[in-house]
Design an enzyme around this catalytic site. Structure first.
Site, PDB file in Angstrom:
ATOM      1  N   ALA A 169      -1.629   2.831   1.696  1.00  0.00           N
ATOM      2  CA  ALA A 169      -2.842   3.284   1.135  1.00  0.00           C
ATOM      3  C   ALA A 169      -2.905   3.716  -0.485  1.00  0.00           C
ATOM      4  O   ALA A 169      -3.536   4.414  -0.838  1.00  0.00           O
ATOM      5  CB  ALA A 169      -3.657   4.261   1.706  1.00  0.00           C
ATOM      6  N   GLY A 170      -2.045   2.727  -1.129  1.00  0.00           N
ATOM      7  CA  GLY A 170      -1.853   2.979  -2.519  1.00  0.00           C
ATOM      8  C   GLY A 170      -2.845   1.824  -3.441  1.00  0.00           C
ATOM      9  O   GLY A 170      -3.886   1.279  -2.769  1.00  0.00           O
ATOM     10  N   ARG A 177       6.768  -0.392  -5.131  1.00  0.00           N
ATOM     11  CA  ARG A 177       7.677  -1.432  -5.785  1.00  0.00           C
ATOM     12  C   ARG A 177       9.086  -0.616  -6.189  1.00  0.00           C
ATOM     13  O   ARG A 177       9.174   0.575  -6.238  1.00  0.00           O
ATOM     14  CB  ARG A 177       6.973  -1.950  -7.218  1.00  0.00           C
ATOM     15  N   HIS A 224     -27.521   5.883 -25.091  1.00  0.00           N
ATOM     16  CA  HIS A 224     -28.417   5.721 -23.786  1.00  0.00           C
ATOM     17  C   HIS A 224     -29.284   4.739 -23.515  1.00  0.00           C
ATOM     18  O   HIS A 224     -29.960   3.975 -24.671  1.00  0.00           O
ATOM     19  CB  HIS A 224     -29.481   7.058 -23.945  1.00  0.00           C
ATOM     20  N   GLY A 235      -2.524  -1.849  -2.183  1.00  0.00           N
ATOM     21  CA  GLY A 235      -2.979  -2.118  -0.792  1.00  0.00           C
ATOM     22  C   GLY A 235      -4.567  -2.008  -0.625  1.00  0.00           C
ATOM     23  O   GLY A 235      -5.341  -2.612   0.001  1.00  0.00           O
TER      24      GLY A 235
END
Length: 462
Positions: A177-178, A269, A441, A181
């Site tokens: 879950a990095g 990696r 803005h 992924g």
């Protein structure tokens, strides 16, 4: 063979930036690269193609969910997967071709082929040996895997295979879950796949500010991703119709199985140094398989240096680029420097997630007194107008001096907004400095100012 002031091994973000900067500073430069195109993993099978697919599938999401809200009445779009992959390839070609143009512009020789270093001052490419006063190893990284998992890039794939699947899977399991992924999981979820993310730790995005990680997971769950956390993958079995992921809970030791058409291994990696001849050369390595260097990128072998993913630090393209520029300046007799305390990180999902500096968890671990300024995008008019009001900005400042120590953003354009704080941190700015700077803005960047105001007397629109 020609004698060079510098030969760079690898033409990824670190290598090509180092080469261009060195050429600008008057050095004669050659770059050894074995790929058919320049740009390394990032441009060919990493950052750039994945962002193309993220963009395409975000537009698909907008058409399916938000067009009608804006009075844009269209038929639900049909996905032509082959054409989407072709679009991705066109993006790759445009970027890699641009690097080749820059090499010609800066009179950099592309030495085509994979390199090794037979001895200090020499680089072998094929049958030719080239002489160089300095050699910079910038060979990058490759996907790592897990014991019991055999990658075939067809059913059990890495991020490389995820960019070239023959068809959109109905079910996808992502291991890890990095960043990689979650980005690729997001792509396929938008394309209609049922995506399950399996993670060893108890939270997603390890190292991220905890409050941001929790909000991020909630948003991704709303988008259809399922998370199985705190579980260790035991193996992946290839079947006639796909694969089965076998995993075991770290707490209960209970084993479970998940079937999927495709399994994406996104467990990080590792440095790519195969074939360089580093053992024979006597290059010192770290315990993590990285090339050991000093603060000026020098290895233990005189005249041989290393930058980017092969040395310590986060494996980020922009970290490699910074090191490439600093390396070139060192070789040209200047003072090259990288401020590792101000290196942003970004996840390019929707919403984007970005951070720079320290997290709240790190500050607590240091025992440092700090204050928090937060502002929700729900209070930002521009974000609400484009249906991206989920998320918030969080600025961390020293309690005594008000100096900005870190910032964390989950929301629209977070990857661009974070650089406002990065610049501020480079100049040692206080949160008040940011709060007193006029912001146009309506812009997303107003949320940054509001968070800075919240470090003081309070935000205006919250």
């Amino acid at each position: 063979m020609a004698t060079y002031d510098l030969i760079v091994i690898g033409a990824g973000p670190g290598g090509y930036v180092c080469a261009i900067r060195a050429a600008q500073l008057g050095l004669k430069v050659g770059v050894a690269e074995g790929r058919a195109t320049l740009g390394g993993t990032c441009l060919n099978v990493g950052c750039i193609p994945s962002k193309a697919l993220l963009h395409a599938t975000h537009e698909l999401h907008e058409a399916n969910h938000n067009f009608a809200k804006m009075g844009l009445m269209v038929q639900p779009p049909q996905v032509d997967w082959a054409r989407m992959l072709s679009y991705k390839d066109e993006v790759i070609a445009g970027n890699t071709g641009g690097i080749e143009f820059l090499f010609k512009k800066n009179k950099i020789d592309w030495i085509k082929g994979f390199a090794s270093i037979p001895s200090p001052g020499q680089v072998r490419v094929g049958d030719d040996v080239h002489e160089a006063k300095a050699i910079v190893i910038a060979s990058g990284s490759q996907s790592s895997t897990l014991p019991g998992v055999t990658v075939d890039e067809e059913v059990i794939i890495t991020s490389t295979g995820a960019l070239t699947l023959g068809a959109i899977p109905k079910t996808l399991v992502v291991i890890g879950a990095g960043v990689i992924g979650l980005e690729m999981g997001s792509v396929y979820a938008r394309l209609g796949a049922k995506v399950t993310v399996v993670e060893y730790l108890d939270q997603i995005t390890p190292g991220m500010d905890g409050e941001v990680a929790k909000q991020f997971q909630r948003i991704l769950q709303k988008q259809g991703l399922t998370f199985v956390l705190g579980t260790a993958v035991q193996g992946v079995e290839r079947t006639a119709t796909g694969a089965i992921v076998v995993h075991k809970s770290r707490k209960s030791e209970e084993e479970a199985r998940i079937e999927a058409d495709v399994v994406l291994v996104a467990t990080g990696r590792k440095p790519y140094v195969d074939g360089l001849g580093l053992d024979a050369l006597g290059i010192q390595m770290t315990q993590r398989g990285q090339i050991a260097t000093d603060a000026r990128f020098a290895t233990n072998i005189p005249g041989v240096y290393a930058i980017g993913d092969v040395r310590e630090g986060p494996m980020l393209a922009h970290k490699a680029e910074d090191e490439g520029m600093a390396m070139a300046e060192v070789l040209a007799g200047q003072h090259g420097h990288v401020n590792y305390a101000v290196i942003p990180s970004v996840i390019y999902t929707t919403p984007e997630v970005a951070s720079v500096g320290l997290t709240e968890e790190q500050l607590k671990a240091e025992g440092r007194a700090y204050k928090v300024g937060k502002f929700p995008f729900m209070g930002n008019a521009r974000a609400k107008a484009v249906f991206q009001a989920d998320g918030f900005v969080k600025i961390l400042a020293d309690k005594a001096t008000d100096r900005i120590l870190g910032a964390h953003v989950i929301g629209p354009m977070a990857g661009d907004l974070i650089h406002e704080v990065a610049v501020a941190m480079e100049f040692g700015a206080a949160a008040e400095d940011l709060a007193r700077t006029c912001h146009a803005h309506p812009t997303f960047s107003e949320a940054m100012r509001e968070a800075a105001l919240a470090c003081g007397d309070g935000a205006i629109h919250a």
